[in-house]
Design a protein around this motif. Structure first.
Motif, PDB file in Angstrom:
ATOM      1  N   LEU A 106      30.461  29.817  38.188  1.00 46.21           N
ATOM      2  CA  LEU A 106      29.829  30.079  39.480  1.00 46.21           C
ATOM      3  C   LEU A 106      28.566  30.924  39.361  1.00 46.21           C
ATOM      4  CD1 LEU A 106      32.843  30.742  41.866  1.00 46.21           C
ATOM      5  CD2 LEU A 106      31.493  28.675  41.612  1.00 46.21           C
ATOM      6  N   ARG A 107      28.377  31.556  38.225  1.00 48.10           N
ATOM      7  CA  ARG A 107      27.219  32.426  37.989  1.00 48.10           C
ATOM      8  C   ARG A 107      27.059  33.460  39.100  1.00 48.10           C
ATOM      9  NH1 ARG A 107      23.081  27.792  35.911  1.00 48.10           N
ATOM     10  NH2 ARG A 107      24.172  27.437  33.954  1.00 48.10           N
ATOM     11  N   ALA A 108      28.159  34.040  39.485  1.00 51.79           N
ATOM     12  CA  ALA A 108      28.164  35.043  40.548  1.00 51.79           C
ATOM     13  C   ALA A 108      28.143  36.433  39.918  1.00 51.79           C
ATOM     14  CB  ALA A 108      29.393  34.863  41.424  1.00 51.79           C
ATOM     15  N   TRP A 109      27.044  36.751  39.279  1.00 57.83           N
ATOM     16  CA  TRP A 109      26.966  37.998  38.512  1.00 57.83           C
ATOM     17  C   TRP A 109      27.024  39.220  39.413  1.00 57.83           C
ATOM     18  CZ3 TRP A 109      28.398  35.960  34.459  1.00 57.83           C
ATOM     19  CH2 TRP A 109      27.843  34.787  33.969  1.00 57.83           C
ATOM     20  N   ARG A 110      26.492  39.127  40.630  1.00 58.96           N
ATOM     21  CA  ARG A 110      26.547  40.272  41.547  1.00 58.96           C
ATOM     22  C   ARG A 110      27.975  40.617  41.927  1.00 58.96           C
ATOM     23  NH1 ARG A 110      23.345  38.473  46.313  1.00 58.96           N
ATOM     24  NH2 ARG A 110      25.185  39.379  47.237  1.00 58.96           N
ATOM     25  N   LYS A 111      28.807  39.604  42.037  1.00 60.28           N
ATOM     26  CA  LYS A 111      30.192  39.824  42.454  1.00 60.28           C
ATOM     27  C   LYS A 111      31.123  40.125  41.286  1.00 60.28           C
ATOM     28  CE  LYS A 111      29.958  36.993  46.573  1.00 60.28           C
ATOM     29  NZ  LYS A 111      30.528  35.856  47.287  1.00 60.28           N
ATOM     30  N   SER A 112      30.604  40.151  40.080  1.00 59.95           N
ATOM     31  CA  SER A 112      31.484  40.340  38.926  1.00 59.95           C
ATOM     32  C   SER A 112      32.146  41.707  38.910  1.00 59.95           C
ATOM     33  CB  SER A 112      30.733  40.086  37.620  1.00 59.95           C
ATOM     34  OG  SER A 112      29.688  41.017  37.471  1.00 59.95           O
ATOM     35  N   LEU A 113      31.523  42.702  39.534  1.00 58.84           N
ATOM     36  CA  LEU A 113      32.175  44.007  39.612  1.00 58.84           C
ATOM     37  C   LEU A 113      33.325  43.996  40.617  1.00 58.84           C
ATOM     38  CD1 LEU A 113      29.088  46.379  39.454  1.00 58.84           C
ATOM     39  CD2 LEU A 113      30.724  45.842  37.640  1.00 58.84           C
ATOM     40  N   LEU A 114      33.201  43.190  41.656  1.00 57.42           N
ATOM     41  CA  LEU A 114      34.271  43.084  42.645  1.00 57.42           C
ATOM     42  C   LEU A 114      35.495  42.350  42.096  1.00 57.42           C
ATOM     43  CD1 LEU A 114      32.325  42.224  45.900  1.00 57.42           C
ATOM     44  CD2 LEU A 114      33.341  44.396  45.255  1.00 57.42           C
ATOM     45  N   VAL A 115      35.286  41.544  41.071  1.00 54.81           N
ATOM     46  CA  VAL A 115      36.374  40.772  40.488  1.00 54.81           C
ATOM     47  C   VAL A 115      37.510  41.699  40.064  1.00 54.81           C
ATOM     48  CG1 VAL A 115      36.948  39.498  38.381  1.00 54.81           C
ATOM     49  CG2 VAL A 115      35.077  38.741  39.807  1.00 54.81           C
ATOM     50  N   TRP A 116      37.161  42.827  39.483  1.00 57.87           N
ATOM     51  CA  TRP A 116      38.198  43.745  39.008  1.00 57.87           C
ATOM     52  C   TRP A 116      38.952  44.374  40.163  1.00 57.87           C
ATOM     53  CZ3 TRP A 116      39.525  42.477  34.550  1.00 57.87           C
ATOM     54  CH2 TRP A 116      38.593  41.947  33.680  1.00 57.87           C
ATOM     55  N   LEU A 117      38.289  44.608  41.283  1.00 59.62           N
ATOM     56  CA  LEU A 117      39.002  45.123  42.454  1.00 59.62           C
ATOM     57  C   LEU A 117      39.950  44.063  43.023  1.00 59.62           C
ATOM     58  CD1 LEU A 117      36.197  47.125  44.291  1.00 59.62           C
ATOM     59  CD2 LEU A 117      38.193  48.033  43.108  1.00 59.62           C
ATOM     60  N   TRP A 118      39.513  42.811  43.056  1.00 59.55           N
ATOM     61  CA  TRP A 118      40.397  41.737  43.518  1.00 59.55           C
ATOM     62  C   TRP A 118      41.592  41.583  42.584  1.00 59.55           C
ATOM     63  CZ3 TRP A 118      35.395  38.613  44.039  1.00 59.55           C
ATOM     64  CH2 TRP A 118      34.830  38.812  45.302  1.00 59.55           C
ATOM     65  N   PHE A 119      41.331  41.709  41.282  1.00 62.03           N
ATOM     66  CA  PHE A 119      42.407  41.620  40.294  1.00 62.03           C
ATOM     67  C   PHE A 119      43.413  42.756  40.499  1.00 62.03           C
ATOM     68  CE2 PHE A 119      44.191  42.489  36.051  1.00 62.03           C
ATOM     69  CZ  PHE A 119      44.727  41.248  35.764  1.00 62.03           C
ATOM     70  N   ILE A 120      42.920  43.977  40.698  1.00 68.25           N
ATOM     71  CA  ILE A 120      43.807  45.128  40.932  1.00 68.25           C
ATOM     72  C   ILE A 120      44.595  44.950  42.223  1.00 68.25           C
ATOM     73  CG2 ILE A 120      43.808  47.604  41.476  1.00 68.25           C
ATOM     74  CD1 ILE A 120      41.476  47.856  39.455  1.00 68.25           C
ATOM     75  N   ALA A 121      43.948  44.425  43.254  1.00 70.77           N
ATOM     76  CA  ALA A 121      44.665  44.164  44.507  1.00 70.77           C
ATOM     77  C   ALA A 121      45.805  43.166  44.268  1.00 70.77           C
ATOM     78  CB  ALA A 121      43.706  43.637  45.571  1.00 70.77           C
ATOM     79  N   GLY A 122      45.554  42.154  43.466  1.00 73.92           N
ATOM     80  CA  GLY A 122      46.610  41.182  43.156  1.00 73.92           C
ATOM     81  C   GLY A 122      47.733  41.786  42.340  1.00 73.92           C
ATOM     82  N   VAL A 123      47.381  42.590  41.332  1.00 76.02           N
ATOM     83  CA  VAL A 123      48.399  43.206  40.478  1.00 76.02           C
ATOM     84  C   VAL A 123      49.304  44.123  41.289  1.00 76.02           C
ATOM     85  CG1 VAL A 123      48.745  44.868  38.600  1.00 76.02           C
ATOM     86  CG2 VAL A 123      47.100  43.020  38.325  1.00 76.02           C
ATOM     87  N   THR A 124      48.727  44.892  42.190  1.00 80.24           N
ATOM     88  CA  THR A 124      49.512  45.870  42.942  1.00 80.24           C
ATOM     89  C   THR A 124      50.101  45.313  44.230  1.00 80.24           C
ATOM     90  OG1 THR A 124      47.483  46.682  43.981  1.00 80.24           O
ATOM     91  CG2 THR A 124      48.231  47.820  41.989  1.00 80.24           C
ATOM     92  N   ALA A 125      49.892  44.046  44.529  1.00 83.91           N
ATOM     93  CA  ALA A 125      50.403  43.447  45.765  1.00 83.91           C
ATOM     94  C   ALA A 125      51.925  43.388  45.808  1.00 83.91           C
ATOM     95  CB  ALA A 125      49.825  42.044  45.953  1.00 83.91           C
ATOM     96  N   LEU A 126      52.579  43.451  44.658  1.00 83.40           N
ATOM     97  CA  LEU A 126      54.038  43.409  44.653  1.00 83.40           C
ATOM     98  C   LEU A 126      54.655  44.693  45.194  1.00 83.40           C
ATOM     99  CD1 LEU A 126      54.744  41.655  41.239  1.00 83.40           C
ATOM    100  CD2 LEU A 126      54.939  40.706  43.526  1.00 83.40           C
ATOM    101  N   GLY A 127      53.935  45.815  45.086  1.00 80.98           N
ATOM    102  CA  GLY A 127      54.466  47.086  45.580  1.00 80.98           C
ATOM    103  C   GLY A 127      54.807  47.047  47.061  1.00 80.98           C
ATOM    104  N   PRO A 128      53.846  46.710  47.931  1.00 87.22           N
ATOM    105  CA  PRO A 128      54.186  46.616  49.355  1.00 87.22           C
ATOM    106  C   PRO A 128      55.240  45.551  49.644  1.00 87.22           C
ATOM    107  CG  PRO A 128      51.808  46.619  49.052  1.00 87.22           C
ATOM    108  CD  PRO A 128      52.421  46.549  47.699  1.00 87.22           C
ATOM    109  N   MET A 129      55.240  44.480  48.865  1.00 89.43           N
ATOM    110  CA  MET A 129      56.235  43.435  49.072  1.00 89.43           C
ATOM    111  C   MET A 129      57.635  43.979  48.777  1.00 89.43           C
ATOM    112  SD  MET A 129      56.270  39.548  47.660  1.00 89.43           S
ATOM    113  CE  MET A 129      56.922  39.844  46.045  1.00 89.43           C
TER     114      MET A 129
END
Length: 179
Positions: A106-129
């Motif tokens: 996708l060549r979305a270099w500007r959003k590449s820093l947000l990728v790690w926040l989305w990844f962390i949100a996914g990893v920790t999503a089991l806690g509230p569940m």
């Protein structure tokens, strides 16, 4: 173009590995208990996450629609490492590589820093569940008290703060610039 094809091939391979993990888990359940128990229903979570990643990579979906389920799959692998998680670790690794290839495609270099926040949100999503499942069990089963592990509480707070940061980023991005 090569990165997109690589992402698609890796996503399909990751999905196949997750299906193979489910088959292996079913064999273990049947050999130990003689049948599939209710615990086996948890395999729907990694299978659903893997299917979502596969579909979004093939469609060329938004980055967050790939990285959040990859993070959720990794969260499942870590949280269930001594039971079901080990069956899905190879698929999670290949799907993480597919997500990286999708980012490159996708060549979305500007959003590449947000990728790690989305990844962390996914990893920790089991806690509230897990917290919600515990509250539901306590509310529906008289006399039952569900203990909460500190890791679940910390994970829930990390999830909440990550989602707040991502939400504030999105709100700030959509506000018109003042001159």
């Amino acid at each position: 173009m090569i990165a997109k094809r690589m992402a698609i091939v890796l996503a399909i391979c990751g999905m196949i590995l997750c299906i193979a993990g489910t088959v292996s888990a079913a064999r273990v359940f049947i050999s130990n208990a003689g049948h599939l128990t209710r615990l086996f229903l948890w395999t729907l979570l990694p299978l659903g996450a893997a299917a979502l990643v596969c579909v979004q990579v093939v469609r060329g979906g938004a980055l967050w629609t790939v990285w959040v389920p990859v993070g959720t799959l990794w969260g499942f692998v870590v949280a269930a490492m001594w039971s079901l998680g080990s069956f899905y670790a190879p698929g999670a690794l290949v799907l993480l590589l597919a997500a990286v290839a999708h980012l490159v495609a996708l060549r979305a270099w500007r959003k590449s820093l947000l990728v790690w926040l989305w990844f962390i949100a996914g990893v920790t999503a089991l806690g509230p569940m897990f917290l919600c499942i515990g509250w539901i069990l306590e509310a529906t089963t008289p006399g039952l008290t569900v203990g909460t592990a500190p890791a679940v509480v910390v994970g829930s707070w990390v999830f909440l703060s990550t989602v707040v940061v991502l939400g504030l980023w999105e709100i700030g991005r959509r506000l018109p610039l003042r001159s």
